[in-house]
Design an enzyme around this catalytic site. Structure first.
Site, mmCIF file in Angstrom:
data_model
loop_
_atom_site.group_PDB
_atom_site.id
_atom_site.type_symbol
_atom_site.label_atom_id
_atom_site.label_comp_id
_atom_site.label_asym_id
_atom_site.label_seq_id
_atom_site.Cartn_x
_atom_site.Cartn_y
_atom_site.Cartn_z
ATOM 1 N N ARG A 72 28.449 -91.222 -25.961
ATOM 2 C CA ARG A 72 29.722 -91.485 -25.280
ATOM 3 C C ARG A 72 30.880 -90.715 -25.916
ATOM 4 O O ARG A 72 31.837 -90.353 -25.225
ATOM 5 C CB ARG A 72 30.009 -92.992 -25.288
ATOM 6 N N ILE A 98 37.751 -93.816 -18.844
ATOM 7 C CA ILE A 98 36.314 -94.001 -18.933
ATOM 8 C C ILE A 98 36.065 -95.495 -19.032
ATOM 9 O O ILE A 98 36.716 -96.190 -19.808
ATOM 10 C CB ILE A 98 35.728 -93.244 -20.146
ATOM 11 N N SER A 99 35.174 -96.021 -18.208
ATOM 12 C CA SER A 99 34.942 -97.462 -18.142
ATOM 13 C C SER A 99 34.328 -98.002 -19.422
ATOM 14 O O SER A 99 33.687 -97.274 -20.184
ATOM 15 C CB SER A 99 34.023 -97.810 -16.963
ATOM 16 N N LYS A 100 34.509 -99.291 -19.647
ATOM 17 C CA LYS A 100 33.877 -99.957 -20.785
ATOM 18 C C LYS A 100 32.361 -99.798 -20.694
ATOM 19 O O LYS A 100 31.797 -99.840 -19.592
ATOM 20 C CB LYS A 100 34.203 -101.449 -20.783
#
Length: 255
Positions: A72, A98-100
């Site tokens: 990530r 950016i999503s969790k």
């Protein structure tokens, strides 16, 4: 006037109908790459992230394996690299995030619950909103093919640069408006959206295969955003409203 999506970025090709790629060990980031960090340290941080996902109730082994395989930190700016494996959303520029990790894992798990996925694996997937490319990379471990659309040229360029070194042969990156979907790749076993509007575009439902599943955040009836699941059956569309979520707004056009 709406513009049609441009041709996909040319990653190495896959043969149509071939099986999903076997999970690969995450490649080390090139020296000086955005978000680069010592691989041993980031590997430990990634393993701990996966452990937290499992402890929080994520039971899908394929999803956990995919989350553990994708680095990530490669998808965020280097200044945010030390936060990359925390369960938080992070800015990626142009007002987007950016999503969790928990949200990415949850939505991927829901896609794997589609009837067609249960019967024969997840085939072709359409992602609306590539962002930095992280979710597309995760999906590449779960689906036969991933078509991912990004409407913001700046993010498209960054996603292309971050995905290309990974050589994800089953990911097709496109620049264009996601509201009309991408009819050339239809029908899709699954459609996933990384932005939330007030209604699901009809084009998405039309491009979904029978037995396929759509997962998207939506603010139904002007209320708060909720995670929406739509299953396409022989008898029509079946809709389920799940937990509250918070995504950037769904917009049309390119910029």
């Amino acid at each position: 006037m709406q513009r049609r999506p441009g041709p996909p970025a040319r990653f190495p090709a896959r043969l149509p109908g071939s099986d999903p790629p076997a999970p690969r060990p995450a490649a080390a980031a090139p020296a000086g790459a955005a978000g680069s960090a010592p691989s041993a340290l980031t590997g430990l941080m990634r393993a701990r992230m996966v452990q937290r996902l499992a402890a929080g109730g994520m039971a899908s082994a394929p999803v956990l394996q995919a989350m553990g395989a994708v680095e990530r930190h490669r998808f965020v700016d280097s200044a945010l690299g030390n936060q990359a494996y925390e369960d938080i959303s992070l800015p990626i520029g142009l007002g987007q995030t950016i999503s969790k990790p928990q949200v990415v894992a949850r939505m991927c798990e829901l896609l794997l619950g589609a009837e067609v996925a249960r019967a024969g694996g997840l085939g072709r997937v359409l992602e609306i909103g590539t962002g930095c490319g992280y979710q597309a990379a995760v999906l590449s471990f779960l689906a036969r093919e991933v078509y991912t659309l990004e409407r913001l040229r700046g993010l498209y360029d960054k996603a292309r640069d971050r995905l290309r070194p990974l050589r994800l042969a089953n990911v097709h990156l496109l620049f264009g408006d996601g509201m009309p979907g991408y009819a050339k790749g239809a029908p899709y076993a699954a459609i996933i959206a990384a932005a939330g509007g007030d209604a699901v575009p009809q084009a998405w439902c039309d491009q979904l295969a029978v037995g396929g599943r759509l997962v998207a955040p939506m603010a139904l009836s002007g209320g708060p955003q909720m995670l929406l699941v739509i299953d396409k059956t022989l008898h029509g569309l079946e809709q389920s409203v799940l937990e509250p979520v918070h995504f950037v707004p769904l917009k049309s056009g390119i910029a």
